[in-house]
Design a protein around this motif. Structure first.
Motif, PDB file in Angstrom:
ATOM      1  N   HIS A   1       0.860  -1.181   0.000  1.00 41.48           N
ATOM      2  CA  HIS A   1       0.000   0.000   0.000  1.00 41.48           C
ATOM      3  C   HIS A   1       0.892   1.225   0.000  1.00 41.48           C
ATOM      4  O   HIS A   1       1.662   1.444   0.946  1.00 41.48           O
ATOM      5  CB  HIS A   1      -0.928   0.020   1.212  1.00 41.48           C
TER       6      HIS A   1
ATOM      7  N   PHE B   1       1.220   5.489  -0.408  1.00 40.12           N
ATOM      8  CA  PHE B   1       0.501   6.749  -0.254  1.00 40.12           C
ATOM      9  C   PHE B   1       0.931   7.762  -1.304  1.00 40.12           C
ATOM     10  O   PHE B   1       0.194   8.693  -1.613  1.00 40.12           O
ATOM     11  CB  PHE B   1       0.731   7.305   1.147  1.00 40.12           C
ATOM     12  N   ASP B   2       2.137   7.612  -1.835  1.00 42.27           N
ATOM     13  CA  ASP B   2       2.663   8.417  -2.924  1.00 42.27           C
ATOM     14  C   ASP B   2       3.784   7.603  -3.553  1.00 42.27           C
ATOM     15  O   ASP B   2       3.957   6.420  -3.230  1.00 42.27           O
ATOM     16  CB  ASP B   2       3.151   9.789  -2.433  1.00 42.27           C
TER      17      ASP B   2
ATOM     18  N   ASP C   1      -5.545   5.866   6.252  1.00 42.44           N
ATOM     19  CA  ASP C   1      -4.565   6.946   6.167  1.00 42.44           C
ATOM     20  C   ASP C   1      -3.220   6.368   6.558  1.00 42.44           C
ATOM     21  O   ASP C   1      -3.085   5.159   6.756  1.00 42.44           O
ATOM     22  CB  ASP C   1      -4.959   8.143   7.040  1.00 42.44           C
ATOM     23  N   MET C   2      -2.211   7.204   6.688  1.00 44.75           N
ATOM     24  CA  MET C   2      -0.870   6.686   6.929  1.00 44.75           C
ATOM     25  C   MET C   2      -0.726   5.995   8.275  1.00 44.75           C
ATOM     26  O   MET C   2       0.157   5.145   8.456  1.00 44.75           O
ATOM     27  CB  MET C   2       0.161   7.812   6.793  1.00 44.75           C
TER      28      MET C   2
END
Length: 353
Positions: free
Chosen positions: A163, A165-166, A212-213
């Motif tokens: 996964h 996030f960027d 979220d992170m």
């Protein structure tokens, strides 16, 4: 207007109204994983079974035609893929190990229920875990070419899920031989290096998703099923024991999530829902019959979730009709369809176009 692109086994659906068209991928084996960036551009990962060898193809016309990509030939199987943008794509799984020093089978593998062993075998994991090591690959040109983004030693056996996030920061679940030795890793340099964060459990953990992170979930099998929840970016995990094995989790927004899994006897599918970001899970539906769902995805903030699997034939115990489940109102109601027997249903991609 929102459209869904759903790829499963050798089938593709090009809208949300369950109108299906069949497209054949140009290789022999299991088309295990699919990813799409938009309605036209996507990638397909599949592998042969004996021996295990990976194939990677890409399409620019919604799956009507597929072109073979360039990729490391040592790849064994790819189990997850994530688009960062139209050019950068990450994928994970395992590659074959030429020299195998340990030929003894892993005894824990042989004690798993048959449907768990079958799930592992179809994804390229066997009781001989010295046959392979973790693989993390990337493409920077939309899937035309792939190269290793990391080099793993043989102690890290299989990357089961990623996964990001960027383009730089992401997480990975790694089954770090032997079976059930599931560890959580983090990268901050696009997967070039991975830092060990936490060992999740001594049980099979199949996948994960993150809100979220900091807040995320992993899921798997142990005396029924388990959902693992972290609010500390994987440093610590809270365990919820479930009535069934968990085969997939997806979150439709920051608080509402859906989980799906099959009971130990294999004759009842459970659908769970949380409305408080995974603190509590409640059974919202059960489905009779031997149905094994291999994938669950959702479109964020639309209320739409979609699952695919097979209604297992009670005679041959391997494969049956393809089965789909769909909700458009955050799990309140579900529509189930069965069609096209004798195809295994695996890869699933939903595109908000």
């Amino acid at each position: 207007m929102k459209k869904l692109l759903v790829i499963l086994a050798m089938l593709a659906a090009l809208n949300a109204n369950a109108q299906w068209a069949s497209y054949t991928l140009p290789y022999s084996g299991i088309p295990y994983t699919h990813g799409f960036y938009d309605l036209n551009h996507g990638v397909s990962f599949g592998h042969s079974l004996s021996p295990f060898n990976e194939y990677i193809y890409y399409t620019t016309n919604s799956g009507a035609n597929w072109i073979q990509a360039n990729y490391p030939l040592e790849l064994r199987s790819i189990i997850d893929v994530q688009y960062i943008n139209g050019n950068i794509i990450y994928a994970c799984g395992a590659e074959n190990v030429t020299f195998r020093g340990n030929y003894k089978p892993d005894k824990d593998f042989l004690t798993f229920p048959k449907h768990i062993r079958d799930r592992y075998l179809r994804s390229g994991r066997t009781e001989f875990y010295s046959e392979y090591k973790a693989a993390f690959i990337k493409s920077t040109n939309g899937g035309l070419n792939w190269q290793r983004a990391s080099q793993f030693d043989t102690s890290k056996g299989y990357i089961m899920d990623i996964h990001f996030f960027d383009a730089s920061t992401g997480y990975a679940l790694i089954d770090s031989n032997s079976y059930g030795n599931t560890k959580f890793f983090k990268t901050t340099d696009s997967g070039a290096n991975w830092q060990f964060v936490h060992r999740i459990d001594n049980a099979p953990v199949f996948g994960m998703c993150f809100i979220d992170m900091n807040t995320g979930f992993a899921y798997g099998f142990k005396n029924g099923g388990r959902i693992y929840r972290t609010t500390s970016a994987g440093v610590g995990w809270f365990v919820t024991n479930m009535a069934s094995q968990i085969d997939g989790i997806t979150f439709l927004n920051s608080t509402t999530g859906i989980a799906i899994g099959v009971g130990d006897n294999g004759n009842l599918t459970y659908i769970y829902k949380t409305t408080n970001a995974g603190i509590n899970w409640n059974v919202i539906n059960t489905i009779n019959g031997r149905k094994l769902f291999s994938n669950l995805k959702s479109l964020q903030n639309t209320g739409t979730a979609f699952a695919i699997g097979n209604n297992i034939d009670t005679g041959i115990q391997i494969i049956g009709k393809i089965t789909t489940l769909k909700t458009t109102n955050y799990g309140l109601n579900w529509v189930s369809k069965e069609f096209n027997p004798m195809l295994l249903a695996y890869g699933l991609a939903l595109v908000d176009a």
